[in-house]
Scaffold this motif. Structure first.
Motif, PDB file in Angstrom:
ATOM      1  N   LEU A   1      -4.735   5.917   2.023  1.00  0.00           N
ATOM      2  CA  LEU A   1      -4.295   4.858   1.123  1.00  0.00           C
ATOM      3  C   LEU A   1      -4.503   5.350  -0.310  1.00  0.00           C
ATOM      4  O   LEU A   1      -5.635   5.562  -0.744  1.00  0.00           O
ATOM      5  CB  LEU A   1      -5.090   3.573   1.387  1.00  0.00           C
ATOM      6  CG  LEU A   1      -4.711   2.350   0.563  1.00  0.00           C
ATOM      7  CD1 LEU A   1      -3.230   1.996   0.712  1.00  0.00           C
ATOM      8  CD2 LEU A   1      -5.581   1.156   0.970  1.00  0.00           C
TER       9      LEU A   1
ATOM     10  N   GLY B   1       0.831  -1.195   0.000  1.00  0.00           N
ATOM     11  CA  GLY B   1       0.000   0.000   0.000  1.00  0.00           C
ATOM     12  C   GLY B   1       0.864   1.242   0.000  1.00  0.00           C
ATOM     13  O   GLY B   1       1.846   1.307   0.730  1.00  0.00           O
TER      14      GLY B   1
ATOM     15  N   ILE C   1      -2.744   0.500  -4.149  1.00  0.00           N
ATOM     16  CA  ILE C   1      -2.349  -0.838  -3.710  1.00  0.00           C
ATOM     17  C   ILE C   1      -1.814  -1.598  -4.918  1.00  0.00           C
ATOM     18  O   ILE C   1      -2.182  -1.307  -6.060  1.00  0.00           O
ATOM     19  CB  ILE C   1      -3.500  -1.642  -3.047  1.00  0.00           C
ATOM     20  CG1 ILE C   1      -4.658  -1.845  -4.007  1.00  0.00           C
ATOM     21  CG2 ILE C   1      -3.957  -0.995  -1.769  1.00  0.00           C
ATOM     22  CD1 ILE C   1      -5.700  -2.832  -3.498  1.00  0.00           C
TER      23      ILE C   1
END
Length: 180
Positions: free
Chosen positions: A74, A67, A77
């Motif tokens: 975030l 991540g 990913i």
């Protein structure tokens, strides 16, 4: 596609960190995917996995789920699979090296608010670093022919296209390989 140096990239995001995601992050990963999958032009750009499958990826040492965090947000990913001989693996139709030497670059998903800012390239570098640390010598991936941003990113990162063919989904895929 504009190439950004690592130094310039980090200057833009001083709170940027790449972290290993594990089982504790399952809820965050699913929320991230469910939000961002809706922003893609075509849903087959990202292979849909159920929470149980993501839980297995996050807990399995043969996978790395990475991540990219901009402070606590975030932003992206990425997954990479490190197959073992005789085990199941992604793209079994694509054999360019023994499984123990392969790193299979699977998915990258960038938050819609961060797209176009170099995060795909950042995640390519993060996966390559992890693969090298695992002793892998060759990276492979397959990308939908219609997903120009992703295959252009693969070419920019030094992947060579090996061939094109439909896969089990019947969508035309481009198959890429890169020596690490």
């Amino acid at each position: 596609m504009k190439t950004v140096s690592t130094y310039d990239f980090i200057k833009q995001y001083p709170g940027l960190k790449i972290k290993d995601l594990d089982s504790v992050h399952l809820g965050q990963v699913m929320k991230f995917i469910n939000y961002n999958i809706c922003t893609l032009k075509h849903d087959y750009y990202f292979v849909h996995k159920k929470p149980g499958e993501w839980a297995q990826f996050l807990a399995n040492r043969d996978y790395a789920v990475l991540g990219a965090f901009d402070n606590d947000v975030l932003a992206a990913i990425a997954t990479v699979h490190f197959p073992r001989s005789g085990g199941m693996r992604d793209a079994p139709e694509f054999k360019v090296a023994p499984d123990e030497e392969l790193a299979i670059f699977q998915s990258v998903l960038v938050d819609a608010r961060y797209r176009g800012r170099g995060f795909m390239g950042l995640m390519q570098h993060a996966r390559a670093e992890r693969a090298i640390a695992q002793g892998r010598k060759t990276a492979i991936c397959k990308i939908s022919e219609k997903n120009k941003a992703s295959w252009q990113n693969a070419l920019d990162f030094g992947f060579d296209m090996a061939y094109a063919a439909p896969d089990y989904s019947r969508h035309m895929k481009l198959y890429f390989a890169k020596s690490l």
